[in-house]
Design a protein around this motif. Structure first.
Motif, PDB file in Angstrom:
ATOM      1  N   VAL A  88       1.236   6.185  -7.244  1.00 19.57           N
ATOM      2  CA  VAL A  88       0.024   7.194  -7.948  1.00 19.57           C
ATOM      3  C   VAL A  88       0.006   8.734  -7.338  1.00 19.57           C
ATOM      4  O   VAL A  88      -0.387   9.443  -8.414  1.00 19.57           O
ATOM      5  N   VAL A  89       0.522   9.096  -6.296  1.00 21.89           N
ATOM      6  CA  VAL A  89       0.573  10.576  -5.882  1.00 21.89           C
ATOM      7  C   VAL A  89       1.579  11.223  -6.899  1.00 21.89           C
ATOM      8  O   VAL A  89       1.380  12.032  -7.433  1.00 21.89           O
ATOM      9  N   GLU A  90       2.793  10.262  -6.972  1.00 20.49           N
ATOM     10  CA  GLU A  90       3.723  11.021  -7.784  1.00 20.49           C
ATOM     11  C   GLU A  90       3.555  10.901  -9.447  1.00 20.49           C
ATOM     12  O   GLU A  90       4.085  11.977 -10.032  1.00 20.49           O
ATOM     13  N   THR A  91       2.964   9.964  -9.764  1.00 15.79           N
ATOM     14  CA  THR A  91       3.040   9.693 -11.462  1.00 15.79           C
ATOM     15  C   THR A  91       1.581   9.956 -12.184  1.00 15.79           C
ATOM     16  O   THR A  91       1.486   9.911 -13.286  1.00 15.79           O
ATOM     17  N   SER A  92       0.534   9.485 -11.174  1.00 15.38           N
ATOM     18  CA  SER A  92      -0.811   9.398 -12.043  1.00 15.38           C
ATOM     19  C   SER A  92      -1.412  10.996 -12.438  1.00 15.38           C
ATOM     20  O   SER A  92      -1.488  11.758 -11.593  1.00 15.38           O
ATOM     21  N   PRO A  93      -1.599  10.851 -13.876  1.00 17.13           N
ATOM     22  CA  PRO A  93      -1.877  12.101 -14.361  1.00 17.13           C
ATOM     23  C   PRO A  93      -3.468  12.409 -13.936  1.00 17.13           C
ATOM     24  O   PRO A  93      -4.150  13.715 -14.138  1.00 17.13           O
ATOM     25  N   TYR A  94      -3.961  11.459 -13.081  1.00 15.09           N
ATOM     26  CA  TYR A  94      -5.630  11.621 -12.839  1.00 15.09           C
ATOM     27  C   TYR A  94      -5.616  11.918 -11.324  1.00 15.09           C
ATOM     28  O   TYR A  94      -6.708  12.022 -10.719  1.00 15.09           O
ATOM     29  N   TYR A  95      -4.611  12.048 -10.730  1.00 14.52           N
ATOM     30  CA  TYR A  95      -4.488  12.075  -9.088  1.00 14.52           C
ATOM     31  C   TYR A  95      -5.383  13.460  -8.744  1.00 14.52           C
ATOM     32  O   TYR A  95      -5.998  13.457  -7.754  1.00 14.52           O
ATOM     33  N   GLU A  96      -5.174  14.441  -9.422  1.00 17.60           N
ATOM     34  CA  GLU A  96      -6.011  15.698  -8.990  1.00 17.60           C
ATOM     35  C   GLU A  96      -7.421  15.468  -9.121  1.00 17.60           C
ATOM     36  O   GLU A  96      -8.471  15.899  -8.160  1.00 17.60           O
ATOM     37  N   SER A 126       0.586  -1.014   0.053  1.00 15.54           N
ATOM     38  CA  SER A 126      -0.206   0.008  -0.014  1.00 15.54           C
ATOM     39  C   SER A 126       0.876   1.244   0.028  1.00 15.54           C
ATOM     40  O   SER A 126       0.417   2.329  -0.978  1.00 15.54           O
ATOM     41  N   THR A 127       1.829   1.246   0.813  1.00 18.06           N
ATOM     42  CA  THR A 127       2.955   2.483   1.071  1.00 18.06           C
ATOM     43  C   THR A 127       3.382   2.699  -0.379  1.00 18.06           C
ATOM     44  O   THR A 127       3.355   3.740  -0.909  1.00 18.06           O
ATOM     45  N   GLU A 128       3.705   1.693  -1.090  1.00 19.08           N
ATOM     46  CA  GLU A 128       4.536   2.250  -2.261  1.00 19.08           C
ATOM     47  C   GLU A 128       3.501   2.431  -3.589  1.00 19.08           C
ATOM     48  O   GLU A 128       3.746   3.366  -4.410  1.00 19.08           O
ATOM     49  N   GLY A 129       2.208   1.634  -3.299  1.00 16.52           N
ATOM     50  CA  GLY A 129       1.189   2.012  -4.391  1.00 16.52           C
ATOM     51  C   GLY A 129       0.710   3.315  -4.327  1.00 16.52           C
ATOM     52  O   GLY A 129       0.553   4.244  -5.337  1.00 16.52           O
ATOM     53  N   MET A 130       0.461   3.847  -2.825  1.00 20.50           N
ATOM     54  CA  MET A 130       0.082   5.286  -2.708  1.00 20.50           C
ATOM     55  C   MET A 130       1.007   6.282  -3.189  1.00 20.50           C
ATOM     56  O   MET A 130       0.864   7.341  -4.014  1.00 20.50           O
ATOM     57  N   ARG A 131       2.467   6.027  -2.870  1.00 21.28           N
ATOM     58  CA  ARG A 131       3.597   7.016  -3.220  1.00 21.28           C
ATOM     59  C   ARG A 131       3.500   7.071  -4.925  1.00 21.28           C
ATOM     60  O   ARG A 131       3.471   8.223  -5.336  1.00 21.28           O
ATOM     61  N   LEU A 161     -13.476   1.801  -7.561  1.00 20.31           N
ATOM     62  CA  LEU A 161     -12.852   1.348  -9.084  1.00 20.31           C
ATOM     63  C   LEU A 161     -11.937   2.826  -9.261  1.00 20.31           C
ATOM     64  O   LEU A 161     -11.045   2.564 -10.354  1.00 20.31           O
ATOM     65  N   LYS A 162     -12.335   3.910  -8.980  1.00 25.16           N
ATOM     66  CA  LYS A 162     -11.337   4.991  -9.212  1.00 25.16           C
ATOM     67  C   LYS A 162     -10.039   4.777  -8.595  1.00 25.16           C
ATOM     68  O   LYS A 162      -8.962   5.113  -9.286  1.00 25.16           O
ATOM     69  N   MET A 163      -9.998   4.134  -7.363  1.00 31.27           N
ATOM     70  CA  MET A 163      -8.555   3.971  -6.900  1.00 31.27           C
ATOM     71  C   MET A 163      -7.963   3.092  -7.590  1.00 31.27           C
ATOM     72  O   MET A 163      -6.789   3.224  -7.852  1.00 31.27           O
ATOM     73  N   HIS A 164      -8.448   1.904  -8.264  1.00 33.08           N
ATOM     74  CA  HIS A 164      -7.868   1.173  -8.945  1.00 33.08           C
ATOM     75  C   HIS A 164      -7.375   1.627 -10.437  1.00 33.08           C
ATOM     76  O   HIS A 164      -6.474   1.335 -10.994  1.00 33.08           O
ATOM     77  N   ALA A 165      -8.312   2.524 -10.786  1.00 27.37           N
ATOM     78  CA  ALA A 165      -7.938   3.410 -11.976  1.00 27.37           C
ATOM     79  C   ALA A 165      -6.596   4.192 -11.878  1.00 27.37           C
ATOM     80  O   ALA A 165      -5.742   4.189 -12.898  1.00 27.37           O
ATOM     81  N   LEU A 166      -6.593   4.530 -10.711  1.00 25.51           N
ATOM     82  CA  LEU A 166      -5.064   5.471 -10.340  1.00 25.51           C
ATOM     83  C   LEU A 166      -3.957   4.428 -10.619  1.00 25.51           C
ATOM     84  O   LEU A 166      -3.026   4.748 -10.918  1.00 25.51           O
ATOM     85  N   ASN A 200       2.999   5.280 -13.340  1.00 27.54           N
ATOM     86  CA  ASN A 200       3.897   4.946 -14.125  1.00 27.54           C
ATOM     87  C   ASN A 200       4.987   4.599 -13.071  1.00 27.54           C
ATOM     88  O   ASN A 200       5.814   5.305 -12.243  1.00 27.54           O
ATOM     89  N   PRO A 201       5.626   3.292 -13.025  1.00 28.45           N
ATOM     90  CA  PRO A 201       4.912   2.098 -13.769  1.00 28.45           C
ATOM     91  C   PRO A 201       3.480   1.653 -13.508  1.00 28.45           C
ATOM     92  O   PRO A 201       3.239   1.616 -12.264  1.00 28.45           O
ATOM     93  N   PRO A 202       2.754   1.377 -14.376  1.00 29.61           N
ATOM     94  CA  PRO A 202       1.434   0.907 -13.866  1.00 29.61           C
ATOM     95  C   PRO A 202       1.289  -0.629 -13.006  1.00 29.61           C
ATOM     96  O   PRO A 202       2.432  -1.138 -13.281  1.00 29.61           O
ATOM     97  N   PHE A 203       0.434  -0.615 -12.139  1.00 32.31           N
ATOM     98  CA  PHE A 203       0.343  -1.751 -11.494  1.00 32.31           C
ATOM     99  C   PHE A 203      -1.230  -1.974 -11.277  1.00 32.31           C
ATOM    100  O   PHE A 203      -2.040  -1.096 -11.533  1.00 32.31           O
ATOM    101  N   ASN A 204      -1.512  -3.072 -10.677  1.00 34.84           N
ATOM    102  CA  ASN A 204      -2.922  -3.513 -10.384  1.00 34.84           C
ATOM    103  C   ASN A 204      -2.955  -4.732  -9.542  1.00 34.84           C
ATOM    104  O   ASN A 204      -1.993  -5.314  -9.386  1.00 34.84           O
ATOM    105  N   TYR A 205      -4.267  -4.763  -8.580  1.00 29.08           N
ATOM    106  CA  TYR A 205      -4.110  -5.822  -7.738  1.00 29.08           C
ATOM    107  C   TYR A 205      -5.028  -7.006  -8.142  1.00 29.08           C
ATOM    108  O   TYR A 205      -5.384  -7.864  -7.201  1.00 29.08           O
TER     109      TYR A 205
END
Ligand code: 2P0
Length: 326
Positions: free
Chosen positions: A198-206, A191-196, A240-245, A250-255
């Motif tokens: 998405v915050v740093e790289t997802s263009p959808y974070y805002e 979770s820690t790495e996943g959150m970091r 679903l929005k969380m998983h879309a993040l 970058n790099p993408p990941f999913n659970y």
């Protein structure tokens, strides 16, 4: 001398509005408020003993001594308690996880909430629920919400002192969950790495932040109305929005595993049959159904056509943190 607490029990919670991103990693201040339901089916019992004869902190889970790494989050809580109570002894933590066999469910929410309760009790600190929530948060963000029964909201706050969870609703109405346990054994992104990421790289974070604020207001009003359809729809969208993040990082990941998709399709099928049932998923492949508690037995029976009974667990709203009397 040994200062030993009674056993303290905390139940796990599942977020209906997800926490997915930190503003401050050290203090565990989140980017957005989250809202969860505490459940009866999964809990952790913990006892803490501060002992002057120990030369390091030790952690036993279900009787087995854990390595240093497993102690990391726990030690943050122990250190805070030692500082507050002016204690200089190391501690022994004993924990028992009550999670169905092979459930593959993380227990950091219940585990760190129970630890906050037991450590403060052993140290003789008389903490309010709010103070306990703040302390539990420093171990794991989601643990802040497990102090309360029913629905709880973790208010992100602006500092260590005001980032705490508060109770929202007892959930003493017709709402329940059903867990479909899908353990594919693959190494997860923590979770820690996943959150970091998405915050740093997802263009959808805002977009996540602004929509989480809207979802939160909407779900609180749906909870007040005890409207299972609205609650479920909003919770499913948040998940679903969380998983879309994650897919957009970058790099993408999913659970998700193939079996997660099978379970997700089942939920769609149930809805087509007229059930008010929705899904949520966390940092793993398990799928959790949200719906009327009174319909969970029927859904359980229907799911037995596809899944083994060991994979299915029905859960109802559960209580807040409690001290177990001997
Ligand atoms: C939640 N999760 O709201 C979100 C949704 C998983 C998915 O909180 O880094 O163990 O210790 O604060 O609380 C799981 O992460 O993370 C989590 P840290 P935590 O329930």
């Amino acid at each position: 001398m040994i200062k030993q607490s009674k056993w303290v029990r905390a139940h796990t919670n599942i977020a209906f509005i997800k926490y997915w991103g930190k503003e401050n990693e050290e203090l565990i201040l989140p980017k957005n408020n989250s809202l969860s339901l505490t459940l009866d089916a999964f809990y952790t019992d913990t006892q803490v003993s501060f002992d002057e004869d120990l030369n390091k902190d030790i952690l036993f889970i279900d009787g087995e001594e854990q390595d240093e790494k497993a102690l990391n989050k726990a030690q943050v809580i122990l250190d805070l308690v030692r500082e507050e109570a002016d204690i200089h002894d190391f501690a022994r933590i004993d924990s028992k996880n009550h999670v169905p066999t092979a459930a593959g469910l993380a227990s950091s929410a219940s585990g760190l909430a129970a630890l906050a309760g037991a450590a403060s009790l052993a140290a003789g600190l008389d903490l309010s629920k709010e103070e306990l929530s703040r302390l539990a948060r420093r171990g794991s963000g989601s643990a802040s919400r497990s102090i309360y029964g029913g629905f709880a909201e973790w208010e992100k706050g602006t500092s260590d002192s005001n980032s705490v969870a508060i109770p929202i609703d007892k959930a003493d109405w017709d709402i329940g969950m059903l867990f479909i346990i899908v353990d594919d054994g693959k190494k997860d992104v923590s979770s820690t790495e996943g959150m970091r990421r998405v915050v740093e790289t997802s263009p959808y974070y805002e977009g996540w932040i602004s929509s989480a604020t809207e979802d939160l207001a909407a779900i609180k009003s749906a909870i007040k109305k005890q409207d299972i359809v609205e609650v479920g729809e909003i919770a499913e969208r948040s998940a679903l929005k969380m998983h879309a993040l994650n897919l957009s990082a970058n790099p993408p990941f999913n659970y998700w595993s193939p079996e997660s998709i099978v379970a997700m399709r089942k939920v769609e099928e149930f809805r087509n049959q007229g059930y008010s049932v929705y899904l949520t998923m966390d940092a793993g492949p398990n799928v959790k159904l949200i719906g009327k508690a009174s319909q969970m037995d029927e859904l359980y029976q229907a799911l037995l056509e596809t899944f083994r009974k060991e994979q299915l667990v029905i859960a109802k709203p559960g209580p807040g943190i409690q001290i177990l009397e001997d």
